[in-house]
Design an enzyme around this catalytic site. Structure first.
Site, PDB file in Angstrom:
ATOM      1  N   CYS A   1       0.853  -1.192   0.000  1.00 18.36           N
ATOM      2  CA  CYS A   1       0.000   0.000   0.000  1.00 18.36           C
ATOM      3  C   CYS A   1       0.890   1.244   0.000  1.00 18.36           C
ATOM      4  O   CYS A   1       1.220   1.802   1.053  1.00 18.36           O
ATOM      5  CB  CYS A   1      -0.922  -0.020   1.221  1.00 18.36           C
ATOM      6  SG  CYS A   1      -2.111   1.321   1.216  1.00 18.36           S
TER       7      CYS A   1
ATOM      8  N   THR B   1     -26.543   1.612  11.226  1.00 18.01           N
ATOM      9  CA  THR B   1     -27.542   1.389  10.174  1.00 18.01           C
ATOM     10  C   THR B   1     -28.320   2.661   9.908  1.00 18.01           C
ATOM     11  O   THR B   1     -28.497   3.495  10.799  1.00 18.01           O
ATOM     12  CB  THR B   1     -28.517   0.256  10.532  1.00 18.01           C
ATOM     13  OG1 THR B   1     -29.421   0.078   9.442  1.00 18.01           O
ATOM     14  CG2 THR B   1     -29.306   0.531  11.798  1.00 18.01           C
ATOM     15  N   TYR B   2     -28.738   2.798   8.676  1.00 19.27           N
ATOM     16  CA  TYR B   2     -29.617   3.914   8.295  1.00 19.27           C
ATOM     17  C   TYR B   2     -30.969   3.364   7.849  1.00 19.27           C
ATOM     18  O   TYR B   2     -31.788   4.079   7.324  1.00 19.27           O
ATOM     19  CB  TYR B   2     -28.998   4.705   7.135  1.00 19.27           C
ATOM     20  CG  TYR B   2     -27.579   5.173   7.396  1.00 19.27           C
ATOM     21  CD1 TYR B   2     -27.328   6.407   7.988  1.00 19.27           C
ATOM     22  CD2 TYR B   2     -26.486   4.395   7.037  1.00 19.27           C
ATOM     23  CE1 TYR B   2     -26.034   6.843   8.214  1.00 19.27           C
ATOM     24  CE2 TYR B   2     -25.188   4.821   7.252  1.00 19.27           C
ATOM     25  CZ  TYR B   2     -24.964   6.043   7.854  1.00 19.27           C
ATOM     26  OH  TYR B   2     -23.679   6.475   8.074  1.00 19.27           O
TER      27      TYR B   2
ATOM     28  N   THR C   1     -31.596   1.586   5.278  1.00 25.50           N
ATOM     29  CA  THR C   1     -31.786   1.738   3.826  1.00 25.50           C
ATOM     30  C   THR C   1     -31.052   0.625   3.094  1.00 25.50           C
ATOM     31  O   THR C   1     -30.133   0.017   3.627  1.00 25.50           O
ATOM     32  CB  THR C   1     -31.176   3.063   3.318  1.00 25.50           C
ATOM     33  OG1 THR C   1     -29.768   3.023   3.548  1.00 25.50           O
ATOM     34  CG2 THR C   1     -31.778   4.261   3.993  1.00 25.50           C
TER      35      THR C   1
ATOM     36  N   THR D   1     -31.525  -4.187   8.113  1.00 32.25           N
ATOM     37  CA  THR D   1     -30.392  -4.796   7.397  1.00 32.25           C
ATOM     38  C   THR D   1     -29.496  -5.622   8.322  1.00 32.25           C
ATOM     39  O   THR D   1     -28.412  -6.032   7.928  1.00 32.25           O
ATOM     40  CB  THR D   1     -29.525  -3.704   6.725  1.00 32.25           C
ATOM     41  OG1 THR D   1     -29.019  -2.845   7.757  1.00 32.25           O
ATOM     42  CG2 THR D   1     -30.300  -2.895   5.720  1.00 32.25           C
TER      43      THR D   1
ATOM     44  N   GLU E   1     -23.162   3.167   0.745  1.00 32.41           N
ATOM     45  CA  GLU E   1     -23.387   1.828   1.300  1.00 32.41           C
ATOM     46  C   GLU E   1     -22.226   0.891   0.973  1.00 32.41           C
ATOM     47  O   GLU E   1     -21.869   0.023   1.760  1.00 32.41           O
ATOM     48  CB  GLU E   1     -24.706   1.258   0.778  1.00 32.41           C
ATOM     49  CG  GLU E   1     -25.901   2.040   1.307  1.00 32.41           C
ATOM     50  CD  GLU E   1     -27.243   1.544   0.804  1.00 32.41           C
ATOM     51  OE1 GLU E   1     -28.209   1.578   1.578  1.00 32.41           O
ATOM     52  OE2 GLU E   1     -27.340   1.142  -0.372  1.00 32.41           O
TER      53      GLU E   1
HETATM   54  C1  LIG Z   1     -24.333  -1.947   3.984  1.00 35.57           C
HETATM   55  C2  LIG Z   1     -25.667  -1.338   3.819  1.00 35.57           C
HETATM   56  C3  LIG Z   1     -26.587  -2.191   3.083  1.00 35.57           C
HETATM   57  C4  LIG Z   1     -26.221  -0.890   5.128  1.00 35.57           C
HETATM   58  C5  LIG Z   1     -27.540  -0.210   5.063  1.00 35.57           C
HETATM   59  N1  LIG Z   1     -27.556   0.948   4.209  1.00 35.57           N
HETATM   60  C6  LIG Z   1     -27.998   0.193   6.442  1.00 35.57           C
HETATM   61  O1  LIG Z   1     -28.261   1.322   6.669  1.00 35.57           O
HETATM   62  O2  LIG Z   1     -28.090  -0.617   7.322  1.00 35.57           O
END
Ligand SMILES: CC(C)C[C@H](N)C(=O)O
Length: 481
Positions: free
Chosen positions: A91, A375-376, A378, A387, A452
């Site tokens: 690296c 997490t969001y 999404t 998720t 993401e």
């Molecule tokens: C890695 C992603 C799929 C995580 C997803 N955007 C979340 O907010 O949990």
């Protein structure tokens, strides 16, 4: 007072791939200011991590603690260890950054001629650097003994500091390659995916996958504690990085992308609604071994380093060809699967690390839990998605490659959630990050937002660091008991 134009200028060339400082919300902007003060530049790593300010904050404070605060090791040693670690993965970005910092901290320029010119004590670290980076399961208490009892012995706390630095920088290599960070944005050939990993000149879908608009503080994630999940205060809201085309998908093949995300989402929903039957620990371990064998069969790209790159790092390497080999095809039968129920970060590693190097356990704990629980809600353009199963599958998949088994986890879940391309991507990024190509990055997680993908790269980095560290801590513990 910092001139904001300086920050702006350094971000100007590549704002599709980073969070431009002028577009950052107040929280992120303040973090960028801190990064600028800390590093005398707004570095590419911080700018990419800026997609996830809560993570960036804890990453920065951990790195500050490791490199700048009072601690067992001198500052030139810390920087030199960072260089040695980054060299294992060729690296050049990190090697060069830390060569500069080494000199800045009064390091002897002679040492930068290569490992042969460094003090014996640092050279002694060579073996565990190599093993930790590529095959940490080979580390034993004898390696620790050798370092602690050599003619220029390491103290226990110095060794702990060194091990954490090594694992930190090995894992950071995965993030750097995974996010295409090749040089500082304000230097020639500065940060851009195009420069670093692009292999064709075809238009890249990345530029349409993501762009960034500022986030309101209420969109920010909040970490509640080291053991509870990180939650979005607005629940269903996006992660604050909404896309210009408002769907978060690659326009090039938006329909295909959307299908992938929806299919994944559907699987997660099914698994939640009809959890698989309770399996015994033995069944889970069997499943773990099966997954390990499947993983071993996944081919990864061959290595090919450019001559100029090799020149920069080869001087810090003795056997640069030593690399990862699949844990699950090892011939050496004495190496047992590492069972998290026998030695885990939470129950064992944390306290040992903290005892030998005060407070580091808390920093690492925060960092791991933020990366694992962030997490969001999404996924691509979908909202209100739980998720957690997908994120846990990623974390545990990385541990499979290191032979670490979580016997409370049903590995058949992982197989349903991670498609083969994603597994191959994660394997390359974890074990051979220097071989990652732009097409590998583009080819996976279709339909995910760019932020993401960065989120996944963060998880890879943290799960990898934890895996390496667990082996080192277990060996140290064996030595001590
Ligand atoms: C890695 C992603 C799929 C995580 C997803 N955007 C979340 O907010 O949990």
């Amino acid at each position: 007072m910092i001139d904001c134009d300086v920050l702006k200028l350094s971000a100007a060339t590549c704002e599709q791939f980073i969070v431009p400082s002028y577009a950052a919300d107040e929280e992120t902007h303040n973090l960028f200011m801190d990064a600028f003060i800390e590093n005398n530049r707004l570095d590419g790593v911080s700018q990419v991590m800026g997609y996830h300010p809560d993570y960036l904050r804890i990453f920065m404070s951990t790195q500050h603690f490791l490199l700048r605060e009072d601690g067992p090791l001198s500052h030139d040693y810390r920087q030199y260890i960072a260089i040695m670690a980054a060299a294992r993965h060729h690296c050049t970005y990190l090697v060069e950054v830390h060569e500069q910092d080494f000199l800045f901290h009064g390091g002897d320029p002679e040492w930068l001629k290569g490992l042969d010119h460094a003090p014996r004590k640092l050279r002694d670290l060579y073996e565990i650097n190599k093993l930790l980076a590529h095959q940490p399961w080979l580390i034993t208490k004898e390696h620790m003994l050798k370092l602690l009892k050599s003619s220029e012995p390491w103290s226990l706390s110095e060794l702990m500091h060194a091990i954490i630095l090594l694992t930190h920088f090995h894992a950071l290599c995965s993030f750097v390659f995974g996010c295409g960070i090749s040089a500082e944005v304000d230097s020639q050939g500065g940060h851009t995916y195009v420069e670093s990993v692009l292999t064709s000149t075809a238009p890249t879908s990345l530029s349409t996958c993501s762009s960034y608009t500022s986030t309101s503080p209420s969109d920010a994630i909040t970490t509640t504690s080291s053991t509870t999940a990180t939650t979005n205060t607005t629940g269903a809201a996006s992660n604050g990085r909404s896309d210009v085309n408002s769907n978060g998908n690659c326009q090039v093949n938006g329909v295909e992308s959307n299908v992938c995300v929806k299919a994944l989402m559907e699987k997660m929903r099914q698994m939640q609604e009809a959890p698989s039957e309770l399996k015994s620990a033995a069944e889970r371990i069997k499943q773990f071994n099966m997954e390990g064998k499947n993983t071993a069969e996944i081919a990864v790209p061959n290595s090919k380093q450019s001559a100029s790159k090799s020149e920069i790092v080869n001087k810090y390497l003795q056997d640069g060809d030593f690399a990862y080999t699949d844990f699950h095809t090892r011939t050496c039968t004495e190496v047992q699967t590492f069972c998290a129920c026998d030695y885990s970060w939470e129950d064992h590693g944390f306290s040992l690390a903290n005892r030998l190097y005060a407070d580091i356990g808390h920093y690492l704990d925060d960092k791991y839990s933020t990366a694992a629980n962030m997490t969001y809600y999404t996924m691509g353009d979908l909202r209100e998605v739980d998720t957690s199963s997908f994120r846990r599958a990623i974390w545990n998949y990385i541990h499979i490659m290191y032979g670490i088994c979580h016997d409370d986890y049903d590995y058949s879940e992982l197989n349903q959630l991670l498609e083969i391309k994603l597994k191959a991507y994660i394997k390359t990024l974890t074990c051979y990050p220097e071989r990652l190509k732009k097409k590998d990055f583009d080819g996976v997680m279709k339909g995910f937002q760019h932020s993401e993908k960065v989120h996944v790269n963060l998880m890879v980095m943290e799960a990898r660091q934890q895996a390496e560290l667990l082996y080192a801590l277990r060996a140290l513990n064996c030595y001590l008991t």
